[in-house]
Design a protein around this motif. Structure first.
Motif, PDB file in Angstrom:
ATOM      1  N   MET A   1      -6.924 -41.044  12.652  1.00  0.00           N
ATOM      2  CA  MET A   1      -7.934 -40.857  11.723  1.00  0.00           C
ATOM      3  C   MET A   1      -9.164 -41.314  12.455  1.00  0.00           C
ATOM      4  SD  MET A   1      -6.442 -42.580   8.237  1.00  0.00           S
ATOM      5  CE  MET A   1      -5.148 -41.956   7.226  1.00  0.00           C
ATOM      6  N   THR A   2     -10.156 -40.689  12.040  1.00  0.00           N
ATOM      7  CA  THR A   2     -11.636 -41.064  12.619  1.00  0.00           C
ATOM      8  C   THR A   2     -12.746 -41.460  11.680  1.00  0.00           C
ATOM      9  OG1 THR A   2     -12.438 -38.651  12.082  1.00  0.00           O
ATOM     10  CG2 THR A   2     -11.234 -38.953  14.147  1.00  0.00           C
ATOM     11  N   ASP A   3     -12.263 -41.643  10.301  1.00  0.00           N
ATOM     12  CA  ASP A   3     -13.231 -42.025   9.403  1.00  0.00           C
ATOM     13  C   ASP A   3     -13.054 -43.647   9.071  1.00  0.00           C
ATOM     14  OD1 ASP A   3     -15.355 -41.560   7.329  1.00  0.00           O
ATOM     15  OD2 ASP A   3     -13.744 -42.306   5.876  1.00  0.00           O
ATOM     16  N   ARG A   4     -13.784 -44.677   8.961  1.00  0.00           N
ATOM     17  CA  ARG A   4     -13.418 -46.004   8.936  1.00  0.00           C
ATOM     18  C   ARG A   4     -12.958 -46.005   7.535  1.00  0.00           C
ATOM     19  NH1 ARG A   4     -17.370 -49.938  11.240  1.00  0.00           N
ATOM     20  NH2 ARG A   4     -17.948 -50.211   8.789  1.00  0.00           N
ATOM     21  N   GLU A   5     -13.769 -45.345   6.380  1.00  0.00           N
ATOM     22  CA  GLU A   5     -13.152 -45.532   4.841  1.00  0.00           C
ATOM     23  C   GLU A   5     -11.837 -45.144   4.978  1.00  0.00           C
ATOM     24  OE1 GLU A   5     -15.744 -44.629   2.102  1.00  0.00           O
ATOM     25  OE2 GLU A   5     -17.544 -45.683   2.993  1.00  0.00           O
ATOM     26  N   ALA A   6     -11.448 -43.909   5.603  1.00  0.00           N
ATOM     27  CA  ALA A   6     -10.014 -43.437   5.174  1.00  0.00           C
ATOM     28  C   ALA A   6      -8.850 -44.504   5.899  1.00  0.00           C
ATOM     29  CB  ALA A   6     -10.039 -41.966   5.914  1.00  0.00           C
ATOM     30  N   ILE A   7      -9.530 -44.995   7.178  1.00  0.00           N
ATOM     31  CA  ILE A   7      -8.394 -45.986   7.719  1.00  0.00           C
ATOM     32  C   ILE A   7      -8.276 -47.316   6.688  1.00  0.00           C
ATOM     33  CG2 ILE A   7      -8.383 -47.599   9.464  1.00  0.00           C
ATOM     34  CD1 ILE A   7      -9.789 -45.533  11.299  1.00  0.00           C
ATOM     35  N   ALA A   8      -9.307 -47.668   6.218  1.00  0.00           N
ATOM     36  CA  ALA A   8      -9.275 -48.889   5.292  1.00  0.00           C
ATOM     37  C   ALA A   8      -8.196 -48.472   3.931  1.00  0.00           C
ATOM     38  CB  ALA A   8     -10.863 -49.173   4.905  1.00  0.00           C
ATOM     39  N   ASP A   9      -8.458 -47.138   3.397  1.00  0.00           N
ATOM     40  CA  ASP A   9      -7.686 -46.992   2.371  1.00  0.00           C
ATOM     41  C   ASP A   9      -6.156 -46.792   2.672  1.00  0.00           C
ATOM     42  OD1 ASP A   9      -9.837 -46.518   0.475  1.00  0.00           O
ATOM     43  OD2 ASP A   9     -10.127 -44.708   1.219  1.00  0.00           O
TER      44      ASP A   9
ATOM     45  N   ALA B   1     -11.334 -45.175  16.219  1.00  0.00           N
ATOM     46  CA  ALA B   1     -12.188 -44.430  15.595  1.00  0.00           C
ATOM     47  C   ALA B   1     -13.639 -44.423  15.964  1.00  0.00           C
ATOM     48  CB  ALA B   1     -12.015 -44.628  14.156  1.00  0.00           C
ATOM     49  N   ASP B   2     -13.881 -45.850  16.428  1.00  0.00           N
ATOM     50  CA  ASP B   2     -15.498 -45.925  16.682  1.00  0.00           C
ATOM     51  C   ASP B   2     -15.535 -45.478  18.081  1.00  0.00           C
ATOM     52  OD1 ASP B   2     -17.994 -47.410  16.752  1.00  0.00           O
ATOM     53  OD2 ASP B   2     -17.437 -48.998  17.636  1.00  0.00           O
ATOM     54  N   ARG B   3     -14.484 -45.723  18.948  1.00  0.00           N
ATOM     55  CA  ARG B   3     -14.619 -45.182  20.369  1.00  0.00           C
ATOM     56  C   ARG B   3     -14.906 -43.803  20.265  1.00  0.00           C
ATOM     57  NH1 ARG B   3     -10.688 -47.835  22.213  1.00  0.00           N
ATOM     58  NH2 ARG B   3      -9.144 -46.479  21.841  1.00  0.00           N
ATOM     59  N   ASP B   4     -13.957 -43.120  19.424  1.00  0.00           N
ATOM     60  CA  ASP B   4     -14.261 -41.404  19.336  1.00  0.00           C
ATOM     61  C   ASP B   4     -15.493 -41.092  18.916  1.00  0.00           C
ATOM     62  OD1 ASP B   4     -11.380 -41.535  20.187  1.00  0.00           O
ATOM     63  OD2 ASP B   4     -10.573 -41.059  18.343  1.00  0.00           O
ATOM     64  N   HIS B   5     -16.003 -41.740  17.866  1.00  0.00           N
ATOM     65  CA  HIS B   5     -17.302 -41.463  17.245  1.00  0.00           C
ATOM     66  C   HIS B   5     -18.248 -41.568  18.445  1.00  0.00           C
ATOM     67  CE1 HIS B   5     -20.555 -41.067  14.584  1.00  0.00           C
ATOM     68  NE2 HIS B   5     -21.274 -42.081  15.053  1.00  0.00           N
ATOM     69  N   GLN B   6     -18.436 -42.708  19.343  1.00  0.00           N
ATOM     70  CA  GLN B   6     -19.188 -42.822  20.254  1.00  0.00           C
ATOM     71  C   GLN B   6     -18.986 -41.862  21.477  1.00  0.00           C
ATOM     72  OE1 GLN B   6     -18.721 -46.780  21.849  1.00  0.00           O
ATOM     73  NE2 GLN B   6     -19.363 -47.668  19.935  1.00  0.00           N
TER      74      GLN B   6
END
Length: 535
Positions: A157-165, A292-297
Motif C-alpha cells: 500500500m502507498t496511502d497512509r490512511e489505507a494502511i491505518a484502515d 509508503a513514505d519512502r516510495d512517496h519521496q
C-alpha cells in the motif's frame, strides 16, 4: 441462546451427578443404623467428595471455560462415576462366584461412584485445560500466519490512511481486539489525528479525540516511543479524559507516524499474548508506513528529476545550437580578419578565432556528455585502437604542423569500449597539445597488452596536469574552489568508465604528463553496417 444452553448442559450433568449421589448418601445416613466406621467411610467421606464436585460446578459456572470445555468435564464425570461403580459391582460378582460374600456392598458401590465422579471431574478439568491451551497455541500460530499475510498486503500500500484502515481491520479480525484505532501525526496541526477507528470503538466513544502534547497518554507514548499498557487506565491521572468508558488499554507507538490504541471496557482484559501480538501488528504497520513514505519521496524525486531532465534537455539543445552557430560566425569573421591584417588587429583576430574554436569544441563536448548521460541503451562494441589513434595523430599533425607525434607500431588492437571512445582519445590528445608551452610540442602514444587488457599511454612534454585538477578528477566531483579547466578530462573519465576501463593521470620525467587508459580486450571481429563480420 444456543451457547447459553450448551454451557448449562455440562453444568447440569455435573450438578445432577454430584447432587444425586450426595442425597443418596444422606438418605443412607438417615435410614440405616450403621457403625461409626461405616458412616464415616461409606457416607460422610463420599458425601464430602460430592460437595466438592458441586462446588467445582459453581466454580466452572463463574470461570471463563466455554461450553465445549464444560461439556467435556461433565462427560468425564459421567465416565469416572460409571467406571468405578461398575468396577465395584463386577468385583462383588466375581467374589460371589467364589462363595465370598462382602458386607455393605451398596455402600461400596455408591462410594466408588462418588470417588469416580471426583476423579472424572479432576481428569476432565485437566483435559479441558490442556485442550484449551492447545487451541490457544493453534490460535496464536494462526494469528501469526495471518499477521504475516497482512504484512505482505500492508507493504504494497502507498496511502497512509489505507494502511491505518488495514491495521485496524487486522486488530479486529485477526487478533480479536474489537476496539482499536490509529492516530497519525499531522505536521500542519502538530497533533495526532484519528484516521481509522473500528465500529465498536466509535460506538463506545462517539467523539473520538485528537491528541496533542497537553495531558495525553497517547502523545506521551508517541514522544517516548515506548509501548504503554494499562489494566485500568482510570488509575492514571495523565489520561486525556477524566471520564472514560475505556478501562484496559494498549498504546503502541508507530515511530514518527503516530500511535495505535487498543482498548476494552473491562479491566485487565489483555494478557501477555495480546500485548505481544499487538506489538507485532504495530511494528508491521510502522514498516508499511515507512515504506509508503519512502516510495512517496522516491516518486516525488523521480517526477522532479524527470521534469528537470526535460528542462535541461531543452536548455542544452538551445544552448549548444545557438552557441555553436554564434561561435562559427565569430570564427569565420576572425579568419577573414587574420588573413587581411598583420598588425595588432591580426593578433586580436587570432585570439577571437581561437576562443571561438574553443567554444565550438566545448559545444561538441557538451553534446558528447549528453549522449553519455542518456546512453543506457548503448552496448560496448569492438573498437580498433590503432586505427583510432592514428586518425587522431594525423589530424593533429595536419592542423598543427609544429607538433611532433609518434604512434603505436601495430596493425590492429581491438578493445571493448563505449561508442564515444573516439571522443575520449581525441580529448586526451588535444589536451596534450593545447596546453603545451614548448616550441615543439610532442605527443607519444604507446600500446601494451596483457591477457585480458590493453593499456594506452598518451605522453606529452608540456607543463603537466596540475595536481589539484588530478585530485578533483580522482574524487569525482568539483567544488567552487576546486575544479578542472574545461570539460575535456571529465569527458575522458566518463567515457572510459562507461567502457568498463580505468584512467590514470601521472607525471612524466623529466617534464610533461602521461594519461594511462585501460580497456578490456575484445574478440578479433568488428561488425560492419551490412551485418557481416570484418576480421
Amino acid at each position: 441462546m444456543k451457547r447459553f444452553l450448551d454451557r448449562w448442559m455440562g453444568l447440569v450433568i455435573i450438578w445432577a451427578l454430584g447432587g444425586g449421589l450426595f442425597l443418596t448418601h444422606l438418605a443412607q445416613a438417615i435410614r440405616l443404623d450403621e457403625s461409626l466406621q461405616t458412616v464415616v467411610l461409606g457416607i460422610l467421606l463420599p458425601a464430602t467428595t460430592n460437595i466438592g464436585v458441586l462446588l467445582g460446578g459453581i466454580w466452572l459456572w463463574r470461570s471463563d471455560f466455554n461450553a465445549a470445555a464444560i461439556r467435556r468435564i461433565g462427560g468425564w464425570c459421567v465416565i469416572g462415576s460409571i467406571v468405578l461403580s461398575l468396577s465395584a459391582t463386577l468385583t462383588f460378582r466375581a467374589q460371589r462366584a467364589t462363595d465370598v460374600q462382602l458386607a455393605d456392598q451398596e455402600f461400596v458401590v455408591l462410594t466408588a461412584a462418588s470417588v469416580g465422579l471426583l476423579v472424572g471431574f479432576v481428569i476432565g478439568l485437566y483435559d479441558a485445560q490442556r485442550h484449551r491451551q492447545k487451541q490457544q497455541i493453534q490460535a496464536r500460530e494462526q494469528a501469526l500466519h495471518d499477521l504475516h499475510m497482512t504484512t505482505r498486503n500492508l507493504v504494497t500500500m502507498t496511502d497512509r490512511e489505507a494502511i491505518a484502515d488495514r491495521a485496524v481491520e487486522a486488530a479486529h479480525d485477526i487478533l480479536d481486539l474489537p476496539i482499536s484505532g490509529c492516530w497519525l501525526y499531522d505536521d500542519s496541526e502538530e497533533s495526532l489525528v484519528p484516521v481509522a477507528i473500528t465500529n465498536e470503538g466509535t460506538e463506545l466513544i462517539p467523539d473520538v479525540p485528537t491528541y496533542t502534547g497537553e495531558g495525553s497518554l497517547s502523545w506521551e507514548a508517541f514522544e517516548t516511543g515506548e509501548v504503554m499498557t494499562f489494566d485500568d487506565v482510570t488509575d492514571d491521572s495523565n489520561r486525556l479524559r477524566s471520564e472514560t468508558l475505556i478501562r484496559s488499554e494498549i498504546i503502541l507507538p508507530l515511530g514518527d507516524y503516530g500511535v495505535m490504541n487498543i482498548g476494552s471496557p473491562e479491566t485487565g482484559a489483555f494478557d501477555e499474548i495480546d500485548v505481544s501480538l499487538a506489538r507485532i501488528l504495530a511494528a508491521n504497520t510502522r514498516t508499511a508506513l515507512e515504506r509508503a513514505d519512502r516510495d512517496h519521496q522516491l516518486a516525488t524525486a523521480r517526477d522532479e528529476a524527470t521534469q528537470l531532465n526535460r528542462h535541461l534537455t531543452v536548455l542544452n539543445r538551445v544552448f549548444r545550437h545557438d552557441l555553436r552557430n554564434s561561435a562559427n560566425v565569430i570564427q569565420g569573421h576572425a579568419e577573414l580578419l587574420v588573413e587581411e591584417t598583420n598588425d595588432a588587429i591580426g593578433d586580436s583576430a587570432r585570439t577571437i578565432r581561437d576562443q571561438a574554436t574553443d567554444l565550438v569544441t566545448l559545444s561538441e563536448q557538451v553534446r558528447d556528455i549528453e549522449r553519455i548521460l542518456q546512453s543506457e541503451s548503448y552496448e560496448r562494441q569492438p573498437v580498433d585502437l590503432v586505427e583510432l589513434i592514428s586518425t587522431q595523430l594525423d589530424r593533429v599533425e595536419r592542423d598543427r604542423p609544429a607538433v611532433e607525434t609518434d604512434g603505436p607500431n601495430l596493425d590492429r588492437c581491438l578493445v571493448s569500449a563505449h561508442p564515444l571512445v573516439e571522443s575520449a582519445i581525441r580529448n586526451v590528445v588535444d589536451n596534450a597539445v593545447e596546453h603545451n608551452d614548448k616550441q615543439t610540442p610532442r605527443v607519444d602514444v604507446t600500446l601494451s597488452q596483457s591477457e585480458n587488457w590493453v593499456e594506452v599511454r598518451i605522453a606529452d612534454n608540456g607543463p603537466g596536469i596540475p595536481d589539484d585538477e588530478v585530485a578533483v578528477l580522482e574524487r569525482g566531483y568539483e567544488t567552487p574552489l576546486e575544479h578542472t579547466n574545461g570539460l575535456g578530462l571529465w569527458l575522458v573519465s566518463w567515457i572510459v568508465r562507461e567502457s568498463g576501463g580505468e584512467v590514470d593521470f601521472q607525471e612524466r620525467s623529466p617534464r610533461g604528463s602521461v594519461v594511462s587508459v585501460q580497456f578490456e580486450k575484445a574478440s578479433q571481429e568488428i561488425p560492419t553496417e551490412d551485418g557481416t563480420v570484418e576480421h
